[in-house]
Design a protein around this motif. Structure first.
Motif, PDB file in Angstrom:
ATOM      1  N   ALA A  33       0.822  -1.218   0.000  1.00 20.47           N
ATOM      2  CA  ALA A  33       0.000   0.000   0.000  1.00 20.47           C
ATOM      3  C   ALA A  33       0.849   1.259   0.000  1.00 20.47           C
ATOM      4  O   ALA A  33       0.472   2.265  -0.599  1.00 20.47           O
ATOM      5  N   ASN A  34       2.004   1.198   0.662  1.00 21.81           N
ATOM      6  CA  ASN A  34       2.859   2.379   0.740  1.00 21.81           C
ATOM      7  C   ASN A  34       4.285   1.919   1.001  1.00 21.81           C
ATOM      8  O   ASN A  34       4.535   1.175   1.961  1.00 21.81           O
ATOM      9  N   ALA A  35       5.217   2.371   0.177  1.00 22.48           N
ATOM     10  CA  ALA A  35       6.618   1.950   0.287  1.00 22.48           C
ATOM     11  C   ALA A  35       7.271   2.389   1.591  1.00 22.48           C
ATOM     12  O   ALA A  35       8.320   1.862   1.968  1.00 22.48           O
ATOM     13  N   SER A  36       6.659   3.313   2.307  1.00 23.43           N
ATOM     14  CA  SER A  36       7.213   3.795   3.578  1.00 23.43           C
ATOM     15  C   SER A  36       6.945   2.844   4.746  1.00 23.43           C
ATOM     16  O   SER A  36       7.566   2.967   5.793  1.00 23.43           O
ATOM     17  N   ILE A  37       6.029   1.924   4.576  1.00 21.11           N
ATOM     18  CA  ILE A  37       5.665   1.009   5.655  1.00 21.11           C
ATOM     19  C   ILE A  37       6.765  -0.025   5.851  1.00 21.11           C
ATOM     20  O   ILE A  37       7.266  -0.616   4.896  1.00 21.11           O
ATOM     21  N   GLY A  38       7.103  -0.259   7.114  1.00 22.01           N
ATOM     22  CA  GLY A  38       8.062  -1.299   7.473  1.00 22.01           C
ATOM     23  C   GLY A  38       7.362  -2.369   8.293  1.00 22.01           C
ATOM     24  O   GLY A  38       6.234  -2.183   8.748  1.00 22.01           O
ATOM     25  N   GLU A  39       8.049  -3.475   8.470  1.00 24.37           N
ATOM     26  CA  GLU A  39       7.500  -4.552   9.277  1.00 24.37           C
ATOM     27  C   GLU A  39       8.592  -5.150  10.147  1.00 24.37           C
ATOM     28  O   GLU A  39       9.776  -5.078   9.829  1.00 24.37           O
TER      29      GLU A  39
END
Length: 120
Positions: A33-39
């Motif tokens: 959904a968004n390249a800024s999201i991390g896990e």
């Protein structure tokens, strides 16, 4: 040294959930959904973040896939995806693959809304 995503991949391969395929699909939707999201793994489960913790899978839910949005009250979700009346958190539940697909767009909007709020 393993990346956080590699650690999540290993966790997901070992984790036994009746709706594993749906969990994998929800994870993919959030990450794409968004390249800024991390896990990473936090609280014993895969969790997602951008600047602050955003959401975590709830491991005890077995009849559906549950994602807890820790500060979900901040998110403007007119779709009804986010449920609950807790003072801060909101939950998203996915009962089967058809449900995941039906809610995909709204889940992506919630994720992007989180990034927008964190950038204000």
């Amino acid at each position: 040294m393993k990346t956080e995503t590699e650690k999540v991949n290993e966790f997901m391969q070992k984790f036994n959930h009746p709706l594993q395929e749906e969990m994998d699909a929800v994870r993919e939707i959030i990450m794409k959904a968004n390249a800024s999201i991390g896990e990473h793994i936090k609280w014993g489960m895969p969790s997602f973040f951008y600047k602050n913790d955003m959401a975590t899978f709830a491991p005890k839910a077995k009849k559906y896939v549950q994602i807890v949005f820790h500060k979900g009250v901040l998110l403007d979700d007119g779709s009804g995806l986010l449920e609950g009346d807790h003072p801060e958190r909101r939950d998203a539940k996915f009962h089967n693959m058809e449900d995941v697909k039906a809610k995909q767009s709204n889940l992506g909007k919630v994720v992007n809304n989180w990034v927008k709020i964190m950038n204000q």
